[in-house]
Design a protein around this motif. Structure first.
Motif, PDB file in Angstrom:
ATOM      1  N   ASP A 151      -2.201   2.667   4.049  1.00  0.00           N
ATOM      2  CA  ASP A 151      -3.343   2.451   4.943  1.00  0.00           C
ATOM      3  C   ASP A 151      -4.515   1.805   4.200  1.00  0.00           C
ATOM      4  N   ASP A 195      -0.473  -4.389  12.563  1.00  0.00           N
ATOM      5  CA  ASP A 195      -0.050  -3.577  13.704  1.00  0.00           C
ATOM      6  C   ASP A 195      -0.196  -2.087  13.419  1.00  0.00           C
ATOM      7  N   ASN A 196      -0.038  -1.705  12.157  1.00  0.00           N
ATOM      8  CA  ASN A 196      -0.157  -0.286  11.769  1.00  0.00           C
ATOM      9  C   ASN A 196      -1.487   0.017  11.095  1.00  0.00           C
TER      10      ASN A 196
END
Length: 330
Positions: free
Chosen positions: A273, A302-303
């Motif tokens: 992240d 997208d994440n």
């Protein structure tokens, strides 16, 4: 004595048989291809000799008719017509013989026309067979070419698979080699992917100092952050950019869509992240324009943890930058 001779004959017959007791096939019959060839030659000879026999029989018939007419009684009642022929003048005799010769010549002209027609038919058949053989050869060549292309594509895929996983191992080694020490050269407090948490905190600190529009604040904050962290992140960004470029180039080939989806997902799954957040904000910097292409093509964000963005409007700024890239305005 006769029994002994009979046994010797049976022994000789058994020794003449091949191994396994099977009698060797006779060579007199020949193969099917040879029989078809001989049959074709017989038909061809029949087609050639037919008109010739017609010409010979026609010529003999004409000669017989002339001889029959020659022995007929003369119109004067004295002798036959052959005697009248010999009594003619030379010019008249030549005209009579020329008429006979022209009749025979016309007959053989017809025979020659039939022979030529048969030869033309045979040539057309031969040409048709050659064309069919060429078409068959072409189909075999196309099939062979397709098989070779499949083998080449398979080899290319295997080679790319090996290269990709080698790139992944190298990329992971680059990330693992990152380490951050405490200020003043003290003990290391972060290594590997844990360093990106510190990197993002440093960028957020620079962002909080900025004033102006969001785009301007992000650019200024990134320039200051990059000035301090280029030595740590320069190799990381260069290698990640080239990995994505290689996957993109491979996807441009035939069947490369599968490569792009599969390998991009694997590479994207390796990004934490904090890495995604650092890469996300790098796309707003002037030097991050080239990275926008691959971030959009492979859907890197997208994440992305949207709740950790520094401003709720930054995702809209990214979509605007993505649109500018598609329109060629960057």
């Amino acid at each position: 004595m006769s029994d002994e001779l009979q046994r010797q004959g049976m022994s000789a017959e058994g020794s003449a048989r091949p191994e396994g007791g099977r009698v060797a096939p006779s060579l007199g019959g020949g193969s099917g291809a040879a029989r078809r060839c001989r049959a074709g030659e017989t038909v061809e000879r029949g087609q050639s000799f037919g008109p010739i026999w017609f010409g010979v029989l026609g010529s003999v018939t004409i000669v017989l008719v002339v001889l029959w007419l020659a022995v007929q009684p003369s119109a004067s009642g004295q002798g036959n017509k052959l005697a009248d022929f010999w009594s003619l003048e030379l010019n008249a005799m030549g005209d009579a013989l020329a008429g006979l010769a022209s009749t025979v010549a016309f007959l053989w002209l017809i025979v020659t026309a039939f022979i030529q027609r048969n030869e033309l038919q045979e040539q057309r058949k031969s040409l048709g067979a050659q064309i069919e053989e060429l078409q068959h050869t072409r189909r075999e060549f196309e099939l062979t070419r397709k098989v070779q292309e499949d083998h080449l594509n398979s080899f290319s895929e295997q080679r790319f698979e090996m290269m990709f996983f080698e790139m992944v191992r190298t990329f992971d080694a680059i990330v693992s080699s990152l380490d951050l020490a405490n200020s003043g050269g003290g003990r290391t407090h972060a290594t590997g992917r844990d360093c990106f948490g510190t990197f993002f905190k440093d960028f957020r600190k620079e962002y909080s100092k900025g004033t102006g529009t969001e785009v301007e604040v992000i650019k200024v904050a990134w320039d200051e952050f990059w000035h301090n962290r280029q030595s740590d992140l320069g190799h990381y960004f260069r290698y990640l950019y080239n990995c994505l470029k290689i996957i993109s180039d491979q996807s441009a080939k035939e069947g490369g869509q599968i490569f792009r989806e599969r390998h991009a997902k694997l590479l994207r799954a390796m990004l934490s992240d904090d890495e995604l957040l650092v890469i996300f904000y790098s796309c707003f910097a002037p030097k991050g324009k080239k990275f926008v292409r691959f971030a959009s093509e492979f859907e890197l964000f997208d994440n992305l943890p949207y709740n950790r963005l520094l401003h709720e409007g930054h995702w809209d700024l990214w979509k605007e930058r993505e649109r500018e890239h598609r329109e060629g305005k960057l």
